[in-house]
Design a protein around this motif. Structure first.
Motif, PDB file in Angstrom:
ATOM      1  N   SER A   7       6.476  -0.994 -11.386  1.00 43.37           N
ATOM      2  CA  SER A   7       5.363  -1.125 -10.446  1.00 43.37           C
ATOM      3  C   SER A   7       4.045  -0.868 -11.166  1.00 43.37           C
ATOM      4  N   GLN A   8       2.991  -1.421 -10.590  1.00 45.55           N
ATOM      5  CA  GLN A   8       1.641  -1.251 -11.109  1.00 45.55           C
ATOM      6  C   GLN A   8       0.747  -0.779  -9.975  1.00 45.55           C
ATOM      7  N   ASP A   9      -0.389  -0.223 -10.331  1.00 54.16           N
ATOM      8  CA  ASP A   9      -1.338   0.229  -9.308  1.00 54.16           C
ATOM      9  C   ASP A   9      -1.674  -0.889  -8.324  1.00 54.16           C
ATOM     10  N   LYS A  10      -1.826  -2.097  -8.820  1.00 59.63           N
ATOM     11  CA  LYS A  10      -2.209  -3.225  -7.957  1.00 59.63           C
ATOM     12  C   LYS A  10      -1.144  -3.554  -6.908  1.00 59.63           C
ATOM     13  N   ASP A  11       0.084  -3.069  -7.099  1.00 59.91           N
ATOM     14  CA  ASP A  11       1.173  -3.332  -6.149  1.00 59.91           C
ATOM     15  C   ASP A  11       1.141  -2.397  -4.945  1.00 59.91           C
ATOM     16  N   LEU A  12       0.382  -1.314  -5.050  1.00 56.00           N
ATOM     17  CA  LEU A  12       0.449  -0.272  -4.020  1.00 56.00           C
ATOM     18  C   LEU A  12       0.098  -0.729  -2.606  1.00 56.00           C
ATOM     19  N   PRO A  13      -0.897  -1.591  -2.386  1.00 52.74           N
ATOM     20  CA  PRO A  13      -1.129  -2.041  -1.003  1.00 52.74           C
ATOM     21  C   PRO A  13       0.088  -2.747  -0.393  1.00 52.74           C
ATOM     22  N   GLN A  14       0.767  -3.579  -1.186  1.00 52.92           N
ATOM     23  CA  GLN A  14       1.949  -4.285  -0.673  1.00 52.92           C
ATOM     24  C   GLN A  14       3.129  -3.330  -0.504  1.00 52.92           C
ATOM     25  N   ASN A  24       7.831   2.068  10.886  1.00 49.57           N
ATOM     26  CA  ASN A  24       7.542   1.690  12.272  1.00 49.57           C
ATOM     27  C   ASN A  24       8.689   1.007  13.003  1.00 49.57           C
ATOM     28  N   HIS A  25       9.598   0.372  12.260  1.00 51.66           N
ATOM     29  CA  HIS A  25      10.618  -0.444  12.912  1.00 51.66           C
ATOM     30  C   HIS A  25      12.048  -0.106  12.520  1.00 51.66           C
ATOM     31  N   GLY A  26      12.249   0.770  11.551  1.00 51.53           N
ATOM     32  CA  GLY A  26      13.597   1.026  11.071  1.00 51.53           C
ATOM     33  C   GLY A  26      13.986   2.487  11.095  1.00 51.53           C
ATOM     34  N   THR A  27      15.254   2.711  10.848  1.00 50.07           N
ATOM     35  CA  THR A  27      15.781   4.079  10.806  1.00 50.07           C
ATOM     36  C   THR A  27      16.265   4.465   9.408  1.00 50.07           C
ATOM     37  N   GLY A  28      15.963   3.626   8.427  1.00 52.61           N
ATOM     38  CA  GLY A  28      16.327   3.944   7.047  1.00 52.61           C
ATOM     39  C   GLY A  28      15.493   5.080   6.481  1.00 52.61           C
ATOM     40  N   THR A  29      14.319   5.286   7.039  1.00 54.17           N
ATOM     41  CA  THR A  29      13.496   6.433   6.696  1.00 54.17           C
ATOM     42  C   THR A  29      13.268   7.229   7.976  1.00 54.17           C
ATOM     43  N   PHE A  30      13.214   8.525   7.849  1.00 53.58           N
ATOM     44  CA  PHE A  30      12.989   9.374   9.013  1.00 53.58           C
ATOM     45  C   PHE A  30      11.519   9.725   9.173  1.00 53.58           C
ATOM     46  N   GLU A  31      10.646   9.123   8.365  1.00 57.98           N
ATOM     47  CA  GLU A  31       9.218   9.324   8.603  1.00 57.98           C
ATOM     48  C   GLU A  31       8.866   8.662   9.923  1.00 57.98           C
ATOM     49  N   ILE A  32       7.921   9.257  10.629  1.00 59.55           N
ATOM     50  CA  ILE A  32       7.498   8.759  11.934  1.00 59.55           C
ATOM     51  C   ILE A  32       6.165   8.024  11.837  1.00 59.55           C
ATOM     52  N   THR A  33       5.298   8.502  10.961  1.00 59.98           N
ATOM     53  CA  THR A  33       3.971   7.915  10.772  1.00 59.98           C
ATOM     54  C   THR A  33       3.893   7.340   9.369  1.00 59.98           C
ATOM     55  N   PRO A  34       3.507   6.079   9.227  1.00 63.68           N
ATOM     56  CA  PRO A  34       3.407   5.491   7.885  1.00 63.68           C
ATOM     57  C   PRO A  34       2.405   6.252   7.015  1.00 63.68           C
ATOM     58  N   PRO A  35       2.784   6.549   5.784  1.00 64.66           N
ATOM     59  CA  PRO A  35       1.849   7.213   4.876  1.00 64.66           C
ATOM     60  C   PRO A  35       0.718   6.269   4.470  1.00 64.66           C
ATOM     61  N   SER A  36      -0.396   6.861   4.113  1.00 63.20           N
ATOM     62  CA  SER A  36      -1.559   6.090   3.684  1.00 63.20           C
ATOM     63  C   SER A  36      -1.350   5.548   2.268  1.00 63.20           C
ATOM     64  N   LEU A  37      -2.232   4.670   1.888  1.00 68.83           N
ATOM     65  CA  LEU A  37      -2.227   4.145   0.528  1.00 68.83           C
ATOM     66  C   LEU A  37      -2.380   5.288  -0.477  1.00 68.83           C
ATOM     67  N   ALA A  38      -3.250   6.244  -0.189  1.00 72.66           N
ATOM     68  CA  ALA A  38      -3.434   7.399  -1.082  1.00 72.66           C
ATOM     69  C   ALA A  38      -2.153   8.218  -1.185  1.00 72.66           C
ATOM     70  N   ASP A  39      -1.458   8.402  -0.063  1.00 71.31           N
ATOM     71  CA  ASP A  39      -0.190   9.139  -0.085  1.00 71.31           C
ATOM     72  C   ASP A  39       0.848   8.415  -0.940  1.00 71.31           C
TER      73      ASP A  39
END
Length: 178
Positions: A7-14, A24-39
């Protein structure tokens, strides 16, 4: 044909957008709120800083998926055991691309000194991820019942593992970065 590369820095937005879809739509991750680009950037830097792989599956400039591993637990004794993470763009799920990406992650994880790769799969109903890991030689080692709550229901966690290289048959010759 898609390629797998670091991966490269330029890939981070995607990468961030792909992961947000799964949050937002799956149960493969238990996060509830999408992390920011900075995160997501900080998380990637943490992985790379440990000398571990953080890969993308890309077609030209379009990121189709990403995969990385990080220590299973933060204490240094765990530095030879890593948890894998793999996420694909919704458009390419169930097209076989995940197998190529996970296979390369396994190979690069082994080169980085990892001896055991651990899959912590959110939702025992996540048959796609379970089957993907089975195809790549992961074995079931446990099930944590109803340990997550997302989308108004209890979710299990499937634990799988795969030995890399010499596995636990001998001590590591060169310690992974603590």
């Amino acid at each position: 044909m898609p390629t797998i590369r670091p991966s490269q820095d330029k890939d981070l937005p995607q990468i961030t957008a792909i992961y947000a879809h799964h949050v937002n739509h799956g149960t493969g991750t238990f996060e509830i709120t999408p992390p920011s680009l900075a995160d997501m950037s900080a998380r990637r830097q943490d992985v790379i800083g440990k000398g571990l792989p953080y890969l993308v599956l890309a077609e030209g400039d379009r990121v189709l998926g990403f995969a990385y591993c990080n220590w299973f637990k933060p204490r240094p004794a765990y530095r030879f055991s890593a948890e894998d993470s793999i996420y694909l763009h919704a458009d390419i799920i169930n097209q076989g691309m995940g197998s190529h990406l996970l296979a390369e992650l396994c190979a690069q994880s082994e080169r980085a000194g990892i001896r055991t790769l651990i899959a912590v799969i959110g939702d025992s109903g996540n048959r796609g991820s379970v089957r993907l890991h089975e195809r790549l030689g992961f074995h079931h080692v446990g099930l944590l019942h109803a340990c997550g709550w997302k989308f108004d229901r209890w979710l299990d966690v499937v634990l799988m593992e795969k030995a890399l290289g010499a596995g636990n048959t001998r001590p590591p010759s060169a310690p992974a970065k603590p």
